[in-house]
Design a protein around this motif. Structure first.
Motif, short mmCIF file in Angstrom:
data_model
loop_
_atom_site.label_atom_id
_atom_site.label_comp_id
_atom_site.label_asym_id
_atom_site.label_seq_id
_atom_site.Cartn_x
_atom_site.Cartn_y
_atom_site.Cartn_z
N SER A 62 0.56 -0.95 -0.15
CA SER A 62 -0.56 0.11 -0.09
C SER A 62 0.72 0.98 0.33
O SER A 62 0.34 2.77 -0.54
CB SER A 62 -1.15 0.08 1.42
N GLN A 104 -7.48 0.20 0.14
CA GLN A 104 -7.67 -0.79 0.39
C GLN A 104 -8.69 -1.12 1.90
O GLN A 104 -10.07 -1.38 1.54
CB GLN A 104 -6.15 -0.95 1.66
N ASP A 195 -6.39 -1.95 -4.95
CA ASP A 195 -6.25 -2.60 -3.48
C ASP A 195 -6.57 -3.42 -2.89
O ASP A 195 -7.70 -3.10 -2.07
CB ASP A 195 -5.09 -1.06 -2.53
N GLU A 196 -5.94 -4.61 -3.20
CA GLU A 196 -7.30 -5.92 -2.21
C GLU A 196 -8.77 -5.65 -2.85
O GLU A 196 -9.57 -5.21 -1.63
CB GLU A 196 -6.96 -5.46 -0.85
MG LIG Z 1 -1.87 -2.93 2.51
#
Ligand SMILES: [Mg+2]
Ligand SMILES: Nc1ncnc2c1ncn2[C@@H]1O[C@H](COP(=O)(O)OP(=O)(O)OP(=O)(O)O)[C@@H](O)[C@H]1O
Length: 271
Positions: A62, A104, A195-196
């Motif tokens: 991240s 995220q 992000d994820e």
């Molecule tokens: Mg992360």
């Protein structure tokens, strides 16, 4: 799938449109107090490719996204996008160049409806200045209509048309993640950073998300960087995988190369 898979360290770098990789991260380093979150991180992302960025919790994924999108300025190293140095460019300038992302932890305006949230993503490229928009001159009204039409098209494309006027706060987690994706697409990105995106989604939704990412990449030619812990998804969708370990690059290669790399198996993929 198209025949993008190649071997070697330049995997995924060959489909560039302008003779250079779209993104070049060069020896990036970043510390928070005593924590060295990134150390000498270098890799390239080819235009039109999907790159997976993997590594254990706290590996620096991240932080690297924040360096690329402009939220953080790395202490050392360089970042080039489409051939230009973007290290000093603000977040807004980078989105103007075509860098869009999701977070995220889903970051939406919870009390606005879905459509309005998606429209926020169009600001980066809005051509009407605030003066004209403020006076509601015809150009801005037309522009606004066009943007709404486009936002509704993106929502329909992601199967979200039925919630377009629903308040975001009332929606299930998976749907909110989809709304964030729609907002990022509204910026008409050249580089989309996720992000994820699969975190917290039930299995069936992970499969359809993987299909969506592939479609976004293939149909619109959007370059994607994907941070994910969901290895099945990473290995099936990505052309290139970058592995971070304690802030350092552990391996860069095709999904197959990375899965067979001893260091990666020991540090991350496990038995
Ligand atoms: Mg992360
Ligand atoms: N704003 C910050 N202030 C202090 N330390 C930070 C900050 N952001 C990240 N770190 C630290 O930097 C390191 C890398 O964190 P980062 O969030 O980039 O990891 P990650 O790979 O995204 O992990 P995860 O898979 O858990 O999301 C960690 O040690 C983290 O605690």
């Amino acid at each position: 799938m198209t025949g993008v898979h190649t071997t070697g360290p330049e995997a995924g770098v060959e489909r560039r449109r302008d003779g250079e990789p779209l993104l070049e991260v060069e020896a990036v380093g970043m510390s928070f107090g005593g924590v060295r979150a990134l150390k000498d991180v270098s890799f390239k992302v080819g235009e039109g490719s999907i790159t997976g960025l993997i590594g254990s919790n706290g590996a620096g994924k991240s932080t690297l996204f924040n360096c690329i999108s402009g939220i953080y300025r790395p202490d050392t190293g360089g970042i080039r996008f489409a051939g230009r140095d973007i290290l000093g460019a603000r977040v807004s300038a980078r989105s103007g160049l075509g860098i869009s992302r999701t977070f995220q932890n889903v970051a939406l305006f919870e009390h606005l409806n879905v459509l309005d949230n998606v429209l926020v993503g169009g600001h980066a490229r809005g051509r009407v200045g605030f003066l004209r928009a403020g006076f509601r001159l015809p150009g801005s009204i037309l522009e606004e209509r066009r943007m709404r039409r486009e936002a509704l098209e993106i929502l329909a494309d992601l199967g979200l048309e039925s919630v377009a006027y629903d308040e975001v706060a009332a929606l299930p987690y998976g749907t909110r993640k989809q709304v964030e994706l729609a907002r990022a697409l509204m910026g008409r990105p050249r580089l989309l950073m996720l992000d994820e995106p699969a975190a917290g989604l039930p299995h069936g939704e992970v499969t359809s998300l993987a299909g969506e990412i592939r479609r976004i990449n293939e149909e619109f030619g959007i370059t994607v960087i994907l941070v994910e812990h969901h290895m099945g998804m990473v290995m099936s969708v990505c052309h290139q995988v970058v592995v971070l370990d304690h802030g350092r690059i552990l391996a860069v290669g095709t999904p197959r190369e990375v899965q067979e790399d001893r260091g990666v198996v020991e540090a991350y993929l496990g038995g």
